[in-house]
Structures are given as C-alpha cells and as structure tokens.
Design a protein around this motif. Structure first.
Motif, PDB file in Angstrom:
ATOM      1  N   ALA A  97      -5.712  -5.371  -2.309  1.00  0.00           N
ATOM      2  CA  ALA A  97      -5.570  -5.312  -0.837  1.00  0.00           C
ATOM      3  C   ALA A  97      -5.317  -3.873  -0.397  1.00  0.00           C
ATOM      4  O   ALA A  97      -5.897  -3.398   0.593  1.00  0.00           O
ATOM      5  N   VAL A  98      -4.461  -3.173  -1.140  1.00  0.00           N
ATOM      6  CA  VAL A  98      -4.182  -1.767  -0.821  1.00  0.00           C
ATOM      7  C   VAL A  98      -5.460  -0.936  -0.988  1.00  0.00           C
ATOM      8  O   VAL A  98      -5.809  -0.128  -0.123  1.00  0.00           O
ATOM      9  N   LYS A  99      -6.169  -1.180  -2.096  1.00  0.00           N
ATOM     10  CA  LYS A  99      -7.423  -0.465  -2.359  1.00  0.00           C
ATOM     11  C   LYS A  99      -8.413  -0.645  -1.223  1.00  0.00           C
ATOM     12  O   LYS A  99      -9.130   0.286  -0.850  1.00  0.00           O
ATOM     13  N   TYR A 100      -8.470  -1.834  -0.673  1.00  0.00           N
ATOM     14  CA  TYR A 100      -9.402  -2.127   0.421  1.00  0.00           C
ATOM     15  C   TYR A 100      -8.888  -1.629   1.770  1.00  0.00           C
ATOM     16  O   TYR A 100      -9.541  -1.822   2.792  1.00  0.00           O
ATOM     17  N   GLY A 101      -7.698  -1.031   1.782  1.00  0.00           N
ATOM     18  CA  GLY A 101      -7.206  -0.405   3.006  1.00  0.00           C
ATOM     19  C   GLY A 101      -6.335  -1.272   3.896  1.00  0.00           C
ATOM     20  O   GLY A 101      -6.045  -0.903   5.032  1.00  0.00           O
ATOM     21  N   PHE A 102      -5.917  -2.418   3.406  1.00  0.00           N
ATOM     22  CA  PHE A 102      -5.018  -3.252   4.203  1.00  0.00           C
ATOM     23  C   PHE A 102      -3.587  -2.748   4.087  1.00  0.00           C
ATOM     24  O   PHE A 102      -3.196  -2.226   3.056  1.00  0.00           O
ATOM     25  N   LYS A 103      -2.837  -2.924   5.163  1.00  0.00           N
ATOM     26  CA  LYS A 103      -1.399  -2.708   5.085  1.00  0.00           C
ATOM     27  C   LYS A 103      -0.814  -3.963   4.456  1.00  0.00           C
ATOM     28  O   LYS A 103      -1.146  -5.068   4.875  1.00  0.00           O
ATOM     29  N   VAL A 104       0.039  -3.777   3.446  1.00  0.00           N
ATOM     30  CA  VAL A 104       0.525  -4.942   2.697  1.00  0.00           C
ATOM     31  C   VAL A 104       2.041  -5.014   2.694  1.00  0.00           C
ATOM     32  O   VAL A 104       2.731  -4.029   2.401  1.00  0.00           O
TER      33      VAL A 104
END
Ligand code: VGL
Ligand code: ZN
Length: 202
Positions: free
Chosen positions: A154-161
């Motif tokens: 998720a982080v790699k794809y640019g989402f705030k987690v």
C-alpha cells in the motif's frame, strides 16, 4: 450506498478474518479472535461516515505450493468454498463490503492484498482508485504475513496507511516475528494508531 465522487477518501481494510486463522481453525493465529470486537468498532466508525469497508480473504486452490504437502510452509487452510475460508461469524461486515480474494495462484503465496482481485476480477489497486481512496486504515491477520505485505505494498502504491495496532495479531513462528514486522511497517512510513485515536480523528 457508497458515494463515489469524493476525493481523499479513507477506507477500512480488514485482512483475512477467516475461520481457519481463528480459534479451532487449520492455521489458528494465537489470540486472533480477540481483535474481532475492535474490528467491529472500526467497522461502525466507517459505516457511520459512509466510508467503504473492504476485506481480503485468503482463497487458495486445493493444491497450492503454499501448502506443506506441495512444498510450502503451511498446513492446508482457506481452501476456496470451505467453511475454513469463510469470514469469522462474529465479524459484523456491512452489506456492501467489497471482498478481495487472494492466494488463488497455485504457484504463489499471494500474501499481499495487492495480489488479489474483486468479484469481477478487478485488481485491488484499481478497485481503490475507482473508489477514490487515498488513505487506508488496516487491521486483521496475520501481522507477520498478509498484513505486513499488504501494508508495505500500500505504501509502495502511494497510499497513506494507518496500521490499527490493537486490531492485528501475528503467527509468530519465531517469537519476535510480529514485533519485527511492525518495526518494518513503521519504518516504511506507516502510522500506528489505536481504535481510540482513530475514533477521535473521525
Ligand atoms: C496468511 C499464512 C498463510 C495471512 C495467509 O493471512 O497472513 N498467513 N496464509
Ligand atoms: Zn494462505
């Protein structure tokens, strides 16, 4: 109904809260059931805000290199269409929950939610984009496998987690596995958050 045309949307993602990962299941995660009330509270917060709830399910074919019998690490678990693969009966999922199935490739572990697809075969990242989701709150099982891989992707794809720290449990084949996994997630830029803290933010 889920409102679609809103930007910066938050969503709740529950990882693999299935019978086989809970008490009495084929691959029971120690104290896995204990997070269910916390997850149910989180679900209520998201329902109240009309924000989407998504769940992943481990959804393996009978024969998978993921299973010990075929060279993998695990006893057979979460085989498609079995009771063990069903969501835990105490998990109070809203009617319009989006289900993402993963681990379907017989040659892969498929730990990450981002290896999964929805009921129409749409890849998870596309499902999130279609819903304008930019921020994820994540809880579920297991901290050291599917939660970790999903969070890091998720982080790699640019989402705030936001990792719901009181709504995850790990397998801990080695006693520190979950601790190490949490460190790795936090180092990747994820925020750790409790249910209480989340409720206050909303
Ligand atoms: C998982 C082990 C095997 C998980 C799935 O959901 O974390 N762990 N398959
Ligand atoms: Zn699995």
């Amino acid at each position: 109904m889920q409102e679609k045309n809103v930007k910066n949307r938050k969503a709740f993602l529950i990882i693999d809260l299935q019978n086989d990962f809970c008490l009495g299941g084929a691959l029971a995660v120690p104290q896995g059931d204990q997070i269910i009330p916390v997850l149910n509270e989180c679900i209520r917060v998201f329902i109240q805000k009309k924000l989407p709830v998504l769940v992943t399910r481990d959804w393996h074919p009978e024969k998978s290199s993921h299973f010990k019998e075929f060279g993998g690490l695990w006893p057979a678990h979460c085989v498609q269409n079995t009771k063990g693969a069903q969501f835990h009966p105490q998990l109070q999922l809203p009617e319009n929950t989006i289900i993402i199935s993963g681990g379907m490739n017989p040659n892969e572990d498929g730990y990450s939610a981002f290896d999964g697809v929805d009921s129409k075969g749409v890849e998870f990242v596309q499902v999130l984009k279609d819903l304008n989701i930019e921020e994820l709150y994540i809880g579920g099982l297991a901290t050291d496998y599917c939660v970790k891989q999903s969070v890091l992707d998720a982080v790699k794809y640019g989402f705030k987690v936001n990792l719901l720290i009181d709504a995850i449990k790990g397998v801990n084949i080695s006693p520190n596995d979950s601790k190490v996994a949490i460190k790795e997630m936090l180092n990747s830029g994820v925020s750790a958050i409790t249910l209480d803290e989340m409720s206050k933010q909303f």
